[in-house]
Motif scaffolding. Structure first.
Motif, mmCIF file in Angstrom:
data_model
loop_
_atom_site.group_PDB
_atom_site.id
_atom_site.type_symbol
_atom_site.label_atom_id
_atom_site.label_comp_id
_atom_site.label_asym_id
_atom_site.label_seq_id
_atom_site.Cartn_x
_atom_site.Cartn_y
_atom_site.Cartn_z
ATOM 1 N N LEU A 7 -54.996 -3.573 -13.543
ATOM 2 C CA LEU A 7 -53.808 -4.341 -13.898
ATOM 3 C C LEU A 7 -52.646 -3.470 -14.368
ATOM 4 C CD1 LEU A 7 -52.562 -7.126 -14.173
ATOM 5 C CD2 LEU A 7 -53.537 -7.267 -16.457
ATOM 6 N N ASN A 8 -52.885 -2.529 -15.254
ATOM 7 C CA ASN A 8 -51.809 -1.713 -15.823
ATOM 8 C C ASN A 8 -51.686 -0.336 -15.177
ATOM 9 O OD1 ASN A 8 -51.055 -3.692 -17.676
ATOM 10 N ND2 ASN A 8 -52.668 -3.057 -19.086
ATOM 11 N N GLU A 9 -52.261 -0.180 -14.029
ATOM 12 C CA GLU A 9 -52.277 1.128 -13.374
ATOM 13 C C GLU A 9 -50.927 1.439 -12.727
ATOM 14 O OE1 GLU A 9 -55.196 3.558 -10.344
ATOM 15 O OE2 GLU A 9 -55.540 1.443 -10.720
ATOM 16 N N ARG A 10 -50.425 2.637 -13.000
ATOM 17 C CA ARG A 10 -49.158 3.076 -12.413
ATOM 18 C C ARG A 10 -49.406 3.756 -11.078
ATOM 19 N NH1 ARG A 10 -46.040 6.393 -16.925
ATOM 20 N NH2 ARG A 10 -45.477 7.403 -14.989
ATOM 21 N N PRO A 11 -48.516 3.548 -10.117
ATOM 22 C CA PRO A 11 -48.684 4.221 -8.830
ATOM 23 C C PRO A 11 -48.399 5.710 -8.935
ATOM 24 C CG PRO A 11 -46.625 3.003 -8.858
ATOM 25 C CD PRO A 11 -47.335 2.694 -10.145
ATOM 26 N N ILE A 12 -48.998 6.480 -8.038
ATOM 27 C CA ILE A 12 -48.725 7.912 -7.960
ATOM 28 C C ILE A 12 -48.182 8.221 -6.568
ATOM 29 C CG2 ILE A 12 -50.309 8.625 -9.774
ATOM 30 C CD1 ILE A 12 -52.415 9.196 -7.734
ATOM 31 N N HIS A 13 -47.491 9.322 -6.445
ATOM 32 C CA HIS A 13 -46.775 9.671 -5.218
ATOM 33 C C HIS A 13 -47.538 10.712 -4.397
ATOM 34 C CE1 HIS A 13 -43.246 7.376 -6.441
ATOM 35 N NE2 HIS A 13 -43.540 7.779 -7.658
ATOM 36 N N VAL A 14 -47.072 10.935 -3.200
ATOM 37 C CA VAL A 14 -47.734 11.823 -2.237
ATOM 38 C C VAL A 14 -47.974 13.217 -2.817
ATOM 39 C CG1 VAL A 14 -47.485 12.972 -0.003
ATOM 40 C CG2 VAL A 14 -46.905 10.569 -0.225
ATOM 41 N N ALA A 15 -46.983 13.792 -3.468
ATOM 42 C CA ALA A 15 -47.143 15.149 -4.010
ATOM 43 C C ALA A 15 -48.279 15.208 -5.025
ATOM 44 C CB ALA A 15 -45.833 15.613 -4.654
ATOM 45 N N ASP A 16 -48.390 14.172 -5.840
ATOM 46 C CA ASP A 16 -49.468 14.135 -6.832
ATOM 47 C C ASP A 16 -50.831 13.978 -6.167
ATOM 48 O OD1 ASP A 16 -47.609 14.269 -8.987
ATOM 49 O OD2 ASP A 16 -47.198 12.137 -8.694
ATOM 50 N N VAL A 17 -50.894 13.170 -5.120
ATOM 51 C CA VAL A 17 -52.147 12.988 -4.382
ATOM 52 C C VAL A 17 -52.545 14.303 -3.702
ATOM 53 C CG1 VAL A 17 -53.252 11.772 -2.464
ATOM 54 C CG2 VAL A 17 -51.779 10.524 -4.051
ATOM 55 N N ALA A 18 -51.570 14.990 -3.126
ATOM 56 C CA ALA A 18 -51.850 16.279 -2.489
ATOM 57 C C ALA A 18 -52.416 17.270 -3.505
ATOM 58 C CB ALA A 18 -50.581 16.831 -1.843
ATOM 59 N N ASP A 19 -51.813 17.331 -4.692
ATOM 60 C CA ASP A 19 -52.323 18.210 -5.753
ATOM 61 C C ASP A 19 -53.728 17.806 -6.170
ATOM 62 O OD1 ASP A 19 -50.006 19.702 -5.793
ATOM 63 O OD2 ASP A 19 -49.167 18.674 -7.533
ATOM 64 N N MET A 20 -53.923 16.512 -6.327
ATOM 65 C CA MET A 20 -55.203 16.000 -6.790
ATOM 66 C C MET A 20 -56.323 16.326 -5.807
ATOM 67 S SD MET A 20 -56.081 12.061 -7.732
ATOM 68 C CE MET A 20 -56.536 11.416 -6.144
ATOM 69 N N VAL A 28 -51.690 14.672 3.749
ATOM 70 C CA VAL A 28 -51.804 13.347 3.116
ATOM 71 C C VAL A 28 -51.073 12.311 3.970
ATOM 72 C CG1 VAL A 28 -51.238 11.942 1.082
ATOM 73 C CG2 VAL A 28 -52.130 14.270 0.790
ATOM 74 N N TYR A 29 -49.874 12.662 4.466
ATOM 75 C CA TYR A 29 -49.146 11.745 5.344
ATOM 76 C C TYR A 29 -49.926 11.467 6.636
ATOM 77 C CZ TYR A 29 -44.861 11.619 2.565
ATOM 78 O OH TYR A 29 -43.947 11.401 1.567
ATOM 79 N N GLN A 30 -50.628 12.478 7.153
ATOM 80 C CA GLN A 30 -51.468 12.258 8.338
ATOM 81 C C GLN A 30 -52.569 11.247 8.042
ATOM 82 O OE1 GLN A 30 -53.015 15.988 9.777
ATOM 83 N NE2 GLN A 30 -51.016 16.718 10.444
ATOM 84 N N LEU A 31 -53.173 11.372 6.856
ATOM 85 C CA LEU A 31 -54.211 10.421 6.456
ATOM 86 C C LEU A 31 -53.643 9.011 6.333
ATOM 87 C CD1 LEU A 31 -56.076 12.538 3.746
ATOM 88 C CD2 LEU A 31 -56.906 11.955 6.041
ATOM 89 N N VAL A 32 -52.406 8.913 5.842
ATOM 90 C CA VAL A 32 -51.742 7.614 5.732
ATOM 91 C C VAL A 32 -51.497 7.033 7.120
ATOM 92 C CG1 VAL A 32 -49.560 6.479 5.098
ATOM 93 C CG2 VAL A 32 -50.684 8.015 3.472
ATOM 94 N N MET A 33 -50.932 7.834 8.010
ATOM 95 C CA MET A 33 -50.601 7.345 9.348
ATOM 96 C C MET A 33 -51.839 6.907 10.125
ATOM 97 S SD MET A 33 -47.304 9.540 10.509
ATOM 98 C CE MET A 33 -47.157 8.508 11.935
#
Length: 85
Positions: A7-20, A28-33
């Motif tokens: 419920l209170n979870e904030r979204p994270i962006h592509v750069a953060d996902v790539a780092d993670m 990461v964009y390829q995985l999205v597409m």
């Protein structure tokens, strides 16, 4: 994929996902597409791609051959999210 966003979870962006995950932003964009990773689009159209930690962690545990070497992903995720606050 099942929606597991808290419920209170904030979204994270592509750069953060790539780092993670230890991937490049391009990968990461390829995985999205290819719809291989859980994501959301702001506005449903050509907006920003957003992710939620809970969905990514579920995806990691279900999709990857999870090994002890990958356990630090949760730690990296927590550090990234703390920096966003």
């Amino acid at each position: 994929m099942q929606n597991t966003v808290r419920l209170n979870e904030r979204p994270i962006h592509v750069a953060d996902v790539a780092d993670m995950l230890g991937y490049s932003k391009g990968y990461v964009y390829q995985l999205v597409m290819s719809k291989e990773i859980p994501f959301h689009k702001r506005g449903g159209g050509k907006g920003s791609v957003l992710f939620f930690e809970s969905e990514l962690l579920d995806w990691i545990h279900k999709s990857w051959d999870y090994s002890p070497a990958q356990c630090d992903i949760t730690e990296r995720t927590e550090k990234i999210l703390k920096n966003l606050e």
